[in-house]
Write a protein that holds these residues in place. Sequence first.
Motif, PDB file in Angstrom:
ATOM      1  N   GLN A   6       0.851  -1.189   0.000  1.00 39.47           N
ATOM      2  CA  GLN A   6       0.000   0.000   0.000  1.00 39.47           C
ATOM      3  C   GLN A   6       0.891   1.243   0.000  1.00 39.47           C
ATOM      4  O   GLN A   6       1.846   1.321   0.781  1.00 39.47           O
ATOM      5  N   LYS A   7       0.591   2.182  -0.869  1.00 36.35           N
ATOM      6  CA  LYS A   7       1.319   3.452  -0.917  1.00 36.35           C
ATOM      7  C   LYS A   7       0.300   4.565  -0.763  1.00 36.35           C
ATOM      8  O   LYS A   7      -0.752   4.549  -1.406  1.00 36.35           O
ATOM      9  N   HIS A   8       0.607   5.542   0.088  1.00 36.63           N
ATOM     10  CA  HIS A   8      -0.306   6.653   0.338  1.00 36.63           C
ATOM     11  C   HIS A   8       0.328   7.959  -0.115  1.00 36.63           C
ATOM     12  O   HIS A   8       1.473   8.261   0.246  1.00 36.63           O
ATOM     13  N   ALA A  10      -0.410  12.282  -0.744  1.00 36.71           N
ATOM     14  CA  ALA A  10      -1.246  13.414  -0.339  1.00 36.71           C
ATOM     15  C   ALA A  10      -0.862  14.620  -1.199  1.00 36.71           C
ATOM     16  O   ALA A  10       0.329  14.902  -1.387  1.00 36.71           O
ATOM     17  N   THR A  41       4.546  11.264  -1.361  1.00 42.75           N
ATOM     18  CA  THR A  41       4.370  10.055  -0.570  1.00 42.75           C
ATOM     19  C   THR A  41       4.419  10.329   0.927  1.00 42.75           C
ATOM     20  O   THR A  41       5.325  11.016   1.409  1.00 42.75           O
ATOM     21  N   PHE A  48      -1.702  12.101   6.762  1.00 38.92           N
ATOM     22  CA  PHE A  48      -1.769  12.502   5.358  1.00 38.92           C
ATOM     23  C   PHE A  48      -1.848  14.013   5.199  1.00 38.92           C
ATOM     24  O   PHE A  48      -1.275  14.580   4.265  1.00 38.92           O
ATOM     25  N   THR A  51       1.575  15.235   5.443  1.00 46.58           N
ATOM     26  CA  THR A  51       2.292  14.946   4.198  1.00 46.58           C
ATOM     27  C   THR A  51       2.034  16.047   3.183  1.00 46.58           C
ATOM     28  O   THR A  51       2.970  16.544   2.540  1.00 46.58           O
ATOM     29  N   ARG A  72     -10.495  11.739  -2.803  1.00 49.51           N
ATOM     30  CA  ARG A  72      -9.584  10.616  -2.597  1.00 49.51           C
ATOM     31  C   ARG A  72      -9.810   9.636  -3.723  1.00 49.51           C
ATOM     32  O   ARG A  72     -10.901   9.577  -4.299  1.00 49.51           O
ATOM     33  N   SER A  74      -8.037   5.700  -5.544  1.00 49.35           N
ATOM     34  CA  SER A  74      -7.120   4.561  -5.456  1.00 49.35           C
ATOM     35  C   SER A  74      -6.988   3.932  -6.828  1.00 49.35           C
ATOM     36  O   SER A  74      -7.920   3.966  -7.627  1.00 49.35           O
ATOM     37  N   HIS A  86      -3.062   4.900  -2.919  1.00 45.06           N
ATOM     38  CA  HIS A  86      -4.198   5.643  -2.366  1.00 45.06           C
ATOM     39  C   HIS A  86      -3.799   7.105  -2.274  1.00 45.06           C
ATOM     40  O   HIS A  86      -2.758   7.430  -1.687  1.00 45.06           O
ATOM     41  N   ALA A  87      -4.581   7.983  -2.869  1.00 44.97           N
ATOM     42  CA  ALA A  87      -4.249   9.409  -2.874  1.00 44.97           C
ATOM     43  C   ALA A  87      -5.353  10.221  -2.214  1.00 44.97           C
ATOM     44  O   ALA A  87      -6.545   9.929  -2.382  1.00 44.97           O
ATOM     45  N   PHE A  88      -4.936  11.235  -1.493  1.00 42.15           N
ATOM     46  CA  PHE A  88      -5.830  12.180  -0.842  1.00 42.15           C
ATOM     47  C   PHE A  88      -5.479  13.564  -1.367  1.00 42.15           C
ATOM     48  O   PHE A  88      -4.301  13.918  -1.440  1.00 42.15           O
TER      49      PHE A  88
END
Length: 131
Positions: A6-8, A10, A41, A48, A51, A72, A74, A86-88
């Motif tokens: 999983q990569k997040h 922001a 990242t 987030f 970030t 958001r 994905s 997953h992006a916010f």
Amino acid sequence: MTEIAQKHLAYCWIARGDRVLFLRRAPGVFLAGRWELPGGTAEPGEAFEATAIREAVEETGLRVRVTGELARDSWPDVAGRAMEVHAFVYTVEEDGAGDVVLNPEEHDDFAWLAPQEAGRLDMAEHFRRLL
């Protein structure tokens, strides 16, 4: 069975009036030449929102504060790795209207654009969906 990493990410929606700040990725970096919002990242354990603020400072020199969550999304990793991204995207306000100072190791140009103008740029699909 292969475990999916999983990569997040922001990002910041930095607006001045009806225009939003977009950055172009520098030559030699992943997705070079494509446009994006300031962001990146999340580090392990990093909130987030934090970030988004950190990345805005690192990539643009602008000081911002989060005012809300805009979107958001994905998607599977575009490089084909066993990873879900997953992006916010956060709306932010600037703490004063400073000059944009790019980190040349990451970006080589910036533009303040209305969303419909930005839609004509070469950008990743997740940014296009946001517009």
